[in-house]
Design a protein around this motif. Structure first.
Motif, PDB file in Angstrom:
ATOM      1  N   GLU A  20      -1.982  -0.768 -35.786  1.00 58.71           N
ATOM      2  CA  GLU A  20      -1.800  -0.847 -34.327  1.00 58.71           C
ATOM      3  C   GLU A  20      -0.320  -1.011 -33.987  1.00 58.71           C
ATOM      4  OE1 GLU A  20      -3.830  -2.776 -36.117  1.00 58.71           O
ATOM      5  OE2 GLU A  20      -5.758  -3.073 -35.115  1.00 58.71           O
ATOM      6  N   GLU A  21       0.335  -1.946 -34.692  1.00 56.40           N
ATOM      7  CA  GLU A  21       1.751  -2.212 -34.432  1.00 56.40           C
ATOM      8  C   GLU A  21       2.585  -0.973 -34.750  1.00 56.40           C
ATOM      9  OE1 GLU A  21      -0.292  -4.320 -35.995  1.00 56.40           O
ATOM     10  OE2 GLU A  21      -0.292  -6.007 -34.578  1.00 56.40           O
ATOM     11  N   ILE A  22       2.276  -0.334 -35.895  1.00 62.51           N
ATOM     12  CA  ILE A  22       3.043   0.859 -36.303  1.00 62.51           C
ATOM     13  C   ILE A  22       2.892   1.957 -35.251  1.00 62.51           C
ATOM     14  CG2 ILE A  22       3.164   2.708 -38.040  1.00 62.51           C
ATOM     15  CD1 ILE A  22       2.310   0.544 -40.124  1.00 62.51           C
ATOM     16  N   GLN A  23       1.672   2.134 -34.771  1.00 64.26           N
ATOM     17  CA  GLN A  23       1.403   3.183 -33.785  1.00 64.26           C
ATOM     18  C   GLN A  23       2.155   2.919 -32.476  1.00 64.26           C
ATOM     19  OE1 GLN A  23      -2.804   3.596 -33.135  1.00 64.26           O
ATOM     20  NE2 GLN A  23      -2.504   5.226 -31.616  1.00 64.26           N
ATOM     21  N   PHE A  43       4.627  -5.820 -21.284  1.00 66.66           N
ATOM     22  CA  PHE A  43       4.330  -7.005 -22.117  1.00 66.66           C
ATOM     23  C   PHE A  43       4.410  -8.281 -21.258  1.00 66.66           C
ATOM     24  CE2 PHE A  43       5.901  -9.776 -25.898  1.00 66.66           C
ATOM     25  CZ  PHE A  43       4.604 -10.176 -26.200  1.00 66.66           C
ATOM     26  N   GLU A  44       5.386  -8.334 -20.367  1.00 66.40           N
ATOM     27  CA  GLU A  44       5.497  -9.498 -19.462  1.00 66.40           C
ATOM     28  C   GLU A  44       4.259  -9.624 -18.571  1.00 66.40           C
ATOM     29  OE1 GLU A  44      10.401  -9.531 -18.948  1.00 66.40           O
ATOM     30  OE2 GLU A  44       9.178  -8.466 -17.485  1.00 66.40           O
ATOM     31  N   ARG A  45       3.845  -8.485 -17.982  1.00 65.76           N
ATOM     32  CA  ARG A  45       2.662  -8.534 -17.103  1.00 65.76           C
ATOM     33  C   ARG A  45       1.412  -8.925 -17.893  1.00 65.76           C
ATOM     34  NH1 ARG A  45       4.997  -3.923 -14.851  1.00 65.76           N
ATOM     35  NH2 ARG A  45       3.677  -2.602 -16.158  1.00 65.76           N
ATOM     36  N   ALA A  46       1.291  -8.398 -19.114  1.00 65.66           N
ATOM     37  CA  ALA A  46       0.108  -8.691 -19.935  1.00 65.66           C
ATOM     38  C   ALA A  46       0.056 -10.174 -20.317  1.00 65.66           C
ATOM     39  CB  ALA A  46       0.112  -7.815 -21.185  1.00 65.66           C
ATOM     40  N   MET A  47       1.203 -10.755 -20.636  1.00 64.83           N
ATOM     41  CA  MET A  47       1.238 -12.185 -20.990  1.00 64.83           C
ATOM     42  C   MET A  47       0.913 -13.043 -19.765  1.00 64.83           C
ATOM     43  SD  MET A  47       1.814 -13.347 -24.112  1.00 64.83           S
ATOM     44  CE  MET A  47       2.523 -14.976 -23.788  1.00 64.83           C
ATOM     45  N   ALA A  48       1.512 -12.708 -18.615  1.00 63.64           N
ATOM     46  CA  ALA A  48       1.262 -13.485 -17.393  1.00 63.64           C
ATOM     47  C   ALA A  48      -0.221 -13.428 -17.030  1.00 63.64           C
ATOM     48  CB  ALA A  48       2.128 -12.969 -16.252  1.00 63.64           C
ATOM     49  N   LYS A  49      -0.821 -12.249 -17.195  1.00 63.63           N
ATOM     50  CA  LYS A  49      -2.241 -12.086 -16.881  1.00 63.63           C
ATOM     51  C   LYS A  49      -3.088 -12.898 -17.868  1.00 63.63           C
ATOM     52  CE  LYS A  49      -5.652  -8.530 -15.863  1.00 63.63           C
ATOM     53  NZ  LYS A  49      -6.342  -7.851 -16.978  1.00 63.63           N
ATOM     54  N   ASN A  50      -2.735 -12.814 -19.145  1.00 61.56           N
ATOM     55  CA  ASN A  50      -3.497 -13.521 -20.178  1.00 61.56           C
ATOM     56  C   ASN A  50      -3.469 -15.030 -19.950  1.00 61.56           C
ATOM     57  OD1 ASN A  50      -3.597 -15.028 -22.896  1.00 61.56           O
ATOM     58  ND2 ASN A  50      -4.480 -13.033 -23.410  1.00 61.56           N
ATOM     59  N   VAL A  51      -2.298 -15.570 -19.625  1.00 55.65           N
ATOM     60  CA  VAL A  51      -2.145 -17.026 -19.483  1.00 55.65           C
ATOM     61  C   VAL A  51      -2.549 -17.483 -18.075  1.00 55.65           C
ATOM     62  CG1 VAL A  51      -0.447 -18.913 -19.528  1.00 55.65           C
ATOM     63  CG2 VAL A  51      -0.385 -17.143 -21.295  1.00 55.65           C
ATOM     64  N   ALA A 230       8.662  -5.284 -27.769  1.00 54.26           N
ATOM     65  CA  ALA A 230       7.549  -5.444 -26.824  1.00 54.26           C
ATOM     66  C   ALA A 230       6.341  -4.601 -27.233  1.00 54.26           C
ATOM     67  CB  ALA A 230       8.003  -5.093 -25.408  1.00 54.26           C
ATOM     68  N   SER A 231       6.574  -3.449 -27.867  1.00 55.22           N
ATOM     69  CA  SER A 231       5.446  -2.627 -28.351  1.00 55.22           C
ATOM     70  C   SER A 231       4.648  -3.404 -29.382  1.00 55.22           C
ATOM     71  CB  SER A 231       5.925  -1.342 -29.030  1.00 55.22           C
ATOM     72  OG  SER A 231       6.944  -0.748 -28.325  1.00 55.22           O
ATOM     73  N   MET A 232       5.372  -4.051 -30.286  1.00 61.18           N
ATOM     74  CA  MET A 232       4.685  -4.873 -31.278  1.00 61.18           C
ATOM     75  C   MET A 232       3.953  -6.022 -30.578  1.00 61.18           C
ATOM     76  SD  MET A 232       6.167  -6.983 -34.559  1.00 61.18           S
ATOM     77  CE  MET A 232       6.494  -5.634 -35.649  1.00 61.18           C
ATOM     78  N   GLY A 233       4.601  -6.595 -29.567  1.00 56.74           N
ATOM     79  CA  GLY A 233       4.000  -7.705 -28.819  1.00 56.74           C
ATOM     80  C   GLY A 233       2.697  -7.306 -28.151  1.00 56.74           C
ATOM     81  N   ASP A 238      -3.212  -7.709 -27.964  1.00 56.11           N
ATOM     82  CA  ASP A 238      -4.551  -7.114 -28.027  1.00 56.11           C
ATOM     83  C   ASP A 238      -5.405  -7.784 -29.100  1.00 56.11           C
ATOM     84  OD1 ASP A 238      -4.190  -5.247 -26.074  1.00 56.11           O
ATOM     85  OD2 ASP A 238      -3.872  -3.533 -27.422  1.00 56.11           O
ATOM     86  N   ARG A 239      -4.759  -8.247 -30.157  1.00 59.81           N
ATOM     87  CA  ARG A 239      -5.496  -8.803 -31.302  1.00 59.81           C
ATOM     88  C   ARG A 239      -5.617 -10.323 -31.255  1.00 59.81           C
ATOM     89  NH1 ARG A 239      -2.511  -6.298 -36.429  1.00 59.81           N
ATOM     90  NH2 ARG A 239      -4.424  -6.901 -37.485  1.00 59.81           N
ATOM     91  N   LEU A 240      -5.007 -10.948 -30.216  1.00 63.80           N
ATOM     92  CA  LEU A 240      -4.912 -12.420 -30.188  1.00 63.80           C
ATOM     93  C   LEU A 240      -6.271 -13.121 -30.293  1.00 63.80           C
ATOM     94  CD1 LEU A 240      -3.343 -15.092 -29.843  1.00 63.80           C
ATOM     95  CD2 LEU A 240      -3.391 -14.722 -27.371  1.00 63.80           C
TER      96      LEU A 240
END
Ligand SMILES: *Cc1c(COP(=O)(O)O)cnc(C)c1O
Length: 358
Positions: A20-23, A43-51, A230-233, A238-240
């Motif tokens: 996933e990270e490589i892709q 990545f910022e929006r995804a983290m803010a949404k997650n938390v 951020a791509s890796m993030g 997604d896998r958290l």
């Protein structure tokens, strides 16, 4: 510690990375845009949404995230910032960068998180913030800390996904900092983020993070994350949930594997994500760390050196005792059943023997 090197079959920490990270990263490389850009924003929006905060600003590290947070709060020389002695020196560094005075607090002997009663005793009219690490993946007792009336900066570097009374850590303080260093719960190699509900603080941090294209000059920083990171993030985020499930499964194996040992095991809590699994021994943990290394398993004291030692301040007896006797054993999603069974057998052998000899 002795400098004898043993063959380490099971390291203390290891990132969980895959296709996933490589892709995600190769898509970013193909796009031709690799520095801070759209992927960092997602990545910022995804983290803010997650938390569950209004927004987030990505940074180059957890340390730079904390530095920018203190700057945005206009904390400066003459101000005091309270945080535990039992934590890594990143917090001390960030407080020193802004010239504020560090005030170290004791920890709770049960959870090993900052002790709200001790913080209360150290408040003064100069106190501008309390930094609260959720150490080893267990939420600190936020309620009494927030009710002290001083802004709380949550340090979620070890606790992304952990909950306090059912709510995600990072959503309850004035601001929260995260780290995505290689050994953390999710990683971007190096990286960090500030989350907050204060648009004002987030905008200031966004402004301080980069130096280019400003109409007036003032000291700025280059603390940006790259789109490659951020791509890796995004792949890691997604896998958290899967990572946390695996960490909790291994922790349950450890609890049952160690239930005959007369040592203090980590607090059991539904919100715990078990970033670390730390056992408190009755004696100095160093000989046991060496004994485990001889068996090919890398263990550690989970805090390298408490800050009162670096600053040569006396009187942190609880922190001192816990630090010396702490033994952190490997726990991460890529451990196989063979690995954790081997860890359990080795710990029982090493610690079981030490107990019988007493
Ligand atoms: C790792 C860590 C930090 C610092 O993060 P970096 O990304 O290494 O700068 C801060 N606080 C805690 C509790 C950490 O574990």
């Amino acid at each position: 510690m002795k400098s004898v090197r043993h063959h380490i079959a099971i390291p203390h920490s290891k990132p969980t990375l895959g296709h996933e990270e490589i892709q995600f990263i190769s898509q970013t490389i193909d796009s031709g845009h690799i520095a801070q850009g759209k992927i960092v924003s997602s990545f910022e929006r995804a983290m803010a949404k997650n938390v569950g905060t209004k927004g987030a600003v990505a940074c180059s590290s957890g340390t730079s995230a904390l530095h920018l947070t203190l700057l945005a709060m206009e904390i400066t020389s003459g101000d005091e910032v309270i945080f535990p002695s039992y934590v890594c020196s990143a917090l001390l560094n960030a407080v020193q960068y802004v010239g504020a005075t560090p005030v170290l607090a004791e920890i709770d002997p049960n959870t090993w998180n900052i002790d709200p009663e001790d913080v209360k005793k150290r408040l003064s009219h100069r106190t501008r913030a309390v930094i609260v690490p959720h150490l080893f993946g267990l939420a600190a007792d936020l309620k009494p800390l927030i009710s002290l009336g001083v802004p709380v900066i949550e340090d979620c570097a070890q606790a992304v996904g952990a909950t306090y009374k059912g709510k995600k850590v990072g959503s309850m303080g004035f601001a929260a900092v995260f780290s995505f260093y290689a050994t953390k719960v999710i990683t971007t190699g190096e990286g960090g983020m500030v989350l907050s509900n204060s648009e004002d603080v987030l905008n200031r941090i966004r402004d301080l993070r980069e130096y280019d294209q400003k109409s007036t000059y003032r000291v700025g920083y280059n603390y940006k994350m790259t789109d490659m990171q951020a791509s890796m993030g995004l792949a890691q985020l997604d896998r958290l949930q899967g990572f946390i499930r695996k960490r909790r499964t291994i922790a349950q194996k450890y609890y049952s594997g160690f239930n005959s040992l007369p040592f203090q095991l980590p607090v059991r809590d539904d919100g715990h994500i078990y970033y670390r699994y730390v056992i408190r021994l009755e004696e100095n943990s160093e000989p046991h760390i060496s004994a485990m290394a001889k068996k090919g398993i890398e263990c550690a004291r989970p805090v390298y050196m408490p800050l009162h030692r670096y600053l040569k301040i006396e009187g942190y007896n609880r922190t001192e005792r816990i630090w010396k006797k702490s033994l952190s054993i490997p726990i991460y999603p890529s451990l196989t059943e063979n690995d954790f069974n081997r860890i359990i057998d080795s710990v029982v052998e090493v610690l079981g023997n030490s107990y019988r000899e007493d």
